[in-house]
Enzyme design. Structure first.
Site, PDB file in Angstrom:
ATOM      1  N   TYR A  44     -13.601  -3.025   9.552  1.00  0.00           N
ATOM      2  CA  TYR A  44     -12.310  -2.372   9.741  1.00  0.00           C
ATOM      3  C   TYR A  44     -11.788  -2.611  11.161  1.00  0.00           C
ATOM      4  O   TYR A  44     -10.612  -2.945  11.362  1.00  0.00           O
ATOM      5  CB  TYR A  44     -12.467  -0.872   9.467  1.00  0.00           C
ATOM      6  N   VAL A  81      -2.741  -7.817  -2.397  1.00  0.00           N
ATOM      7  CA  VAL A  81      -2.116  -8.457  -1.237  1.00  0.00           C
ATOM      8  C   VAL A  81      -2.903  -9.648  -0.715  1.00  0.00           C
ATOM      9  O   VAL A  81      -2.365 -10.453   0.061  1.00  0.00           O
ATOM     10  CB  VAL A  81      -1.899  -7.443  -0.089  1.00  0.00           C
ATOM     11  N   LYS A 100      -8.387  -4.732  12.060  1.00  0.00           N
ATOM     12  CA  LYS A 100      -7.255  -4.135  12.774  1.00  0.00           C
ATOM     13  C   LYS A 100      -7.009  -4.818  14.110  1.00  0.00           C
ATOM     14  O   LYS A 100      -5.851  -5.003  14.519  1.00  0.00           O
ATOM     15  CB  LYS A 100      -7.506  -2.635  12.967  1.00  0.00           C
ATOM     16  N   GLY A 156       0.825  -1.203   0.000  1.00  0.00           N
ATOM     17  CA  GLY A 156       0.000   0.000   0.000  1.00  0.00           C
ATOM     18  C   GLY A 156       0.856   1.247   0.000  1.00  0.00           C
ATOM     19  O   GLY A 156       0.477   2.280   0.544  1.00  0.00           O
ATOM     20  N   ASN A 212       1.066  -2.375   5.258  1.00  0.00           N
ATOM     21  CA  ASN A 212       0.280  -1.149   5.368  1.00  0.00           C
ATOM     22  C   ASN A 212      -0.978  -1.171   4.510  1.00  0.00           C
ATOM     23  O   ASN A 212      -1.901  -0.395   4.748  1.00  0.00           O
ATOM     24  CB  ASN A 212       1.159   0.043   4.971  1.00  0.00           C
TER      25      ASN A 212
END
Length: 250
Positions: free
Chosen positions: A151, A61, A155, A10, A87
């Site tokens: 999200y 990815v 994370k 990224g 990232n």
């Protein structure tokens, strides 16, 4: 300080771009990986224009075949990856009850599956030489955030991966840490502002009110934390999550 081979996923924009530029300025040979080829090439060109070494790589990815191909391309250009910065990521926010399965999969696959795939693809070479640095870019949202369940879960999972991999890899000389940005101004910030029904300027002012430091962050702020974790003499720091968010805040 030795010149190492660094890979930033990224790396074509935002925080990834800032990290790639910072690692190159330290003398590392940087592979800028992005799923948008033009973005990766632009950052690699910027690094080369500054007199440093860089190569652009295009890959998804979350695709194992593309990950293996990307690592092979980097190996041909610079040698084995010694510094890995996971990232790559994006947001598709929604309320938990309104979250489409495809949006859940897309975000979790990019943030969490992608980090795992690149760790698996690069760590064996690090283990062979007894040295390696892995930095996963998490988020303060890993603690909690509303209407972005995919999200937050991705994370939080990334931080779990960081701690578990750190235990597995510490005996072979590889450190694994994570940096958790707070509000950092990138192109993603414009999406967040639109979702909140604000202009970008209004959104930044609103966000800054809840940050003890009194300002929003920049990619440079995050890059400095990454440089700490990737330093030669940071070999006794592993399994840690460092939140770079302007002070404790909800």
């Amino acid at each position: 300080m030795r010149s190492r081979v660094a890979l930033v996923t990224g790396g074509g924009s935002g925080i990834g771009q800032g990290i790639a530029l910072a690692l190159a300025a330290q003398g590392h040979r940087v592979a800028v990986l992005d799923r948008v080829e033009e973005a990766a090439r632009a950052v690699a060109d910027e690094i080369r224009e500054a007199g440093d070494a860089a190569v652009a790589v295009c890959a998804d990815v979350s695709d194992p075949g593309q990950v293996e191909r990307a690592v092979a391309e980097i190996g041909e250009a610079f040698g084995a990856v010694e510094i890995l910065v996971n990232n790559a990521g994006f947001a598709k926010d929604n309320h938990v009850l309104d979250m489409p399965l495809e949006d859940w999969d897309a975000v979790v696959d990019t943030h969490l599956r992608g980090a795992f795939l690149f760790l698996k693809a690069t760590a064996p070479a690090m283990r062979a030489v007894g040295w390696g640095r892995v930095v996963n870019i998490s988020s303060i949202s890993a603690i909690v955030d509303d209407e972005r369940v995919n999200y937050v879960a991705a994370k939080a999972g990334l931080e779990g991966l960081t701690r578990a991999a750190a235990l597995d890899l510490a005996p072979v000389g590889i450190t694994v840490n994570a940096v958790g940005p707070g509000v950092v101004v990138t192109r993603m910030t414009e999406v967040s502002a639109a979702r909140a029904g604000r202009t970008l300027e209004e959104h930044l002012k609103h966000q800054a009110k809840g940050i003890p430091r009194g300002r929003t962050g920049t990619p440079h702020d995050i890059a400095r934390a990454v440089l700490f974790f990737t330093a030669e003499d940071a070999d006794y720091v592993t399994g840690q999550v460092l939140y770079v968010s302007g002070g404790p805040h909800g």
